[in-house]
Design an enzyme around this catalytic site. Structure first.
Site, PDB file in Angstrom:
ATOM      1  CB  SER A 269      -0.885   0.008   1.243  1.00 37.03           C
ATOM      2  OG  SER A 269      -0.077   0.297   2.372  1.00 37.03           O
ATOM      3  CE  LYS A 270       0.241   8.531   0.013  1.00 40.67           C
ATOM      4  NZ  LYS A 270       0.854   8.555   1.333  1.00 40.67           N
TER       5      LYS A 270
END
Ligand code: GLU
Length: 512
Positions: A269-270
């Site tokens: 994920s970011k």
């Protein structure tokens, strides 16, 4: 060589992102595999923008997606702004096309109108929860106690419709049927319909849902293979049933493995990017509230390094070759070699790919890049030579500026830690003797300096380490770098001597 799939229909594949934000690198990998598959099979690669959920629309996302694909060199040949015979390629522009399909299913008793309001649905869910059923679903069991065209009298349904009362259209999921289909990557997938709910196909805002629009468009656009992320696998049985309900041939499915974070097993994920300091987006993205999501392009990655790294996240060629041009990838790619297991993203390997590409880039090209990064080259430095000297030690072009700063300017600082460890009582005198020899050199090429240096060591009866490191520290300020004779030749005799003189006076003070 891998076999080219024998296909009866022409290969047409699509990348179908929703413009809900910037494209994550997982999305770029989906686009890449679609592109490679199309190339490998002389097919067509299409981009379709799936924006049926207007509440999640983010301005600029569509442009970002296309710009990312352009940067990567994986442009589709059909899509918004690109032309093609099956447009429009943005679902909101196709809005009017979907309803007749939903109505067709109703007339064949495969779908139905549902009039339950959000409030009513909430109430049913709440009651179910209190009775110990936290996951209430609108399905083949519960549908008969709801307000829909299956339970209401026909004339009432017509009245509600003619009065414009809001409704949705739901899929009438068959009861207790095993849905089986083959996924190219996962093999047979079997799901019992009792585990599936009556999904909404058409919404009260007049828009189809993703499921209906996706199936209708894949059919109308003659898509032969649906290659997409694993997160869509749970939707595939519904899509399969929709194709069946319409009496259409189902495209082949290939659900790609998830991209996993480098540490642990979660989805990449970011936040992992922020935490571990690497980009998870192809290009920089500025959010509306001023946040920056950093991108590979702006970090200085070579587009091919990015693509090469992405290709290997879930696929391998079955050989030891790791460096592939886009064309080579297209010639080697096959879905049969895509693994089922999640692919762990490896930032170190990503850096390694980048280093390989930097090293393979011609010096003149790197020099041009470097030229754009420095304000002015008023000393008329030979940037090509600087690149030649530094590229083995750099990951990015900007590293050449930072790590090789002494090739641009005189050292501003000296590594006194190393100096104090290596500077022996006889060092100053040895250096002074070496300066004298330098002064006498008329040919200042790297080989001439080197042979003089060796000769000097011999006459002094000392090893290489006794003079080379102090020499390097005086000229560059640091203890490591490219060959000292190359550096010397690059800087020239006067400059080398000048630096040694300045360095020596500073160092002698310090080591006293
Ligand atoms: N619109 C879906 C997405 O945003 C595409 C799923 C598909 O390819 O069918 O990922």
């Amino acid at each position: 060589m891998h076999k080219i799939l024998k296909m009866s229909k022409p290969v047409r594949v699509r990348f179908a992102p929703s413009p809900t934000g910037p494209l994550h690198m997982g999305g770029v990998r989906t686009a890449l595999y679609n592109y490679l598959f199309a190339k490998r099979n002389n097919g067509t690669f299409i981009i379709r923008i799936e924006d049926t959920d207007q509440t999640r629309f983010v301005p600029g996302a569509q442009e970002y997606i296309l710009e990312s694909m352009k940067w990567c060199g994986i442009m589709p040949t059909e899509g918004p702004g690109l032309g093609g015979d099956y447009g429009p390629y943005v679902q909101s522009e196709r809005k009017e096309m979907y309803k007749p399909f939903a109505e067709q299913l109703i007339s064949e008793d495969k779908a139905y109108y549902a009039f339950d309001t959000a409030k009513e649905l909430e109430k049913v869910r709440e009651q179910a929860k209190q009775m110990g059923m936290p996951n209430w679903q609108y399905n083949s069991v519960t549908r008969m106690s709801m307000r829909n065209s299956l339970t209401l009298p026909k004339d009432e349904v017509e009245k509600l419709l003619s009065e414009g009362v809001p409704y949705v259209i739901r899929m009438k999921m068959p009861r207790n049927r095993d849905v089986r289909f083959q996924d190219i990557i996962r093999g047979w997938v079997v799901v019992n319909t009792n585990n599936l709910d009556d999904k909404v196909l058409f919404k009260s805002d007049g828009m189809p849902t993703y499921h209906l629009a996706n199936v209708v468009d894949d059919y109308l656009m003659k898509i032969s293979h649906v290659i997409r992320g694993e997160e869509w696998l749970p939707s595939a049985p519904l899509h399969y049933l929709l194709y069946e309900a319409f009496g259409w041939d189902c495209p082949e499915f290939a659900h790609l493995p998830l991209l996993l974070r480098p540490d642990g097993n979660g989805k990449l994920s970011k936040r992992d990017g922020d935490r571990l300091g690497f980009p998870v987006f192809p290009l920089d993205w500025h959010t509306s509230d001023g946040e920056l999501y950093s991108g590979y392009r702006e970090k200085g990655f070579h587009r091919q390094a990015f693509i090469n790294m992405l290709a290997f996240l879930g696929w391998n060629p079955g050989t030891t070759q790791e460096i592939f041009s886009l064309e080579e990838l297209a010639n080697s790619f096959s879905l049969e070699r895509v693994s089922k297991a999640g692919a762990k993203f490896d930032p170190d390997k990503t850096k390694w790919f980048q280093q390989q590409y930097l090293r393979a880039t011609p010096d003149a090209e790197l020099a041009q890049d470097l030229k754009n990064k420095i304000e002015k080259n008023d000393k008329l430095l030979n940037l090509e030579e600087i690149c030649r000297l530094m590229k083995e030690r750099a990951t990015f072009v900007t590293d050449i500026l930072e790590e090789g700063s002494y090739l641009f300017d005189r050292p501003k600082t000296y590594d006194f830690d190393t100096i104090s460890k290596k500077w022996k009582p006889e060092t100053t005198e040895l250096i002074q003797g070496w300066m004298h020899k330098i002064d006498g050199l008329s040919d200042f090429s790297a080989t001439a300096v080197e042979s003089k240096f060796k000769n000097y060591l011999e006459t002094k009866g000392v090893g290489i380490g006794a003079v080379l490191l102090p020499f390097r520290l005086l000229v560059t300020g640091v203890g490591m770098g490219p060959g000292m004779f190359d550096i010397s030749a690059f800087l020239g005799k006067e400059e080398v001597l000048e630096r040694m003189k300045t360095g020596l006076s500073l160092i002698v003070e310090r080591v006293k």
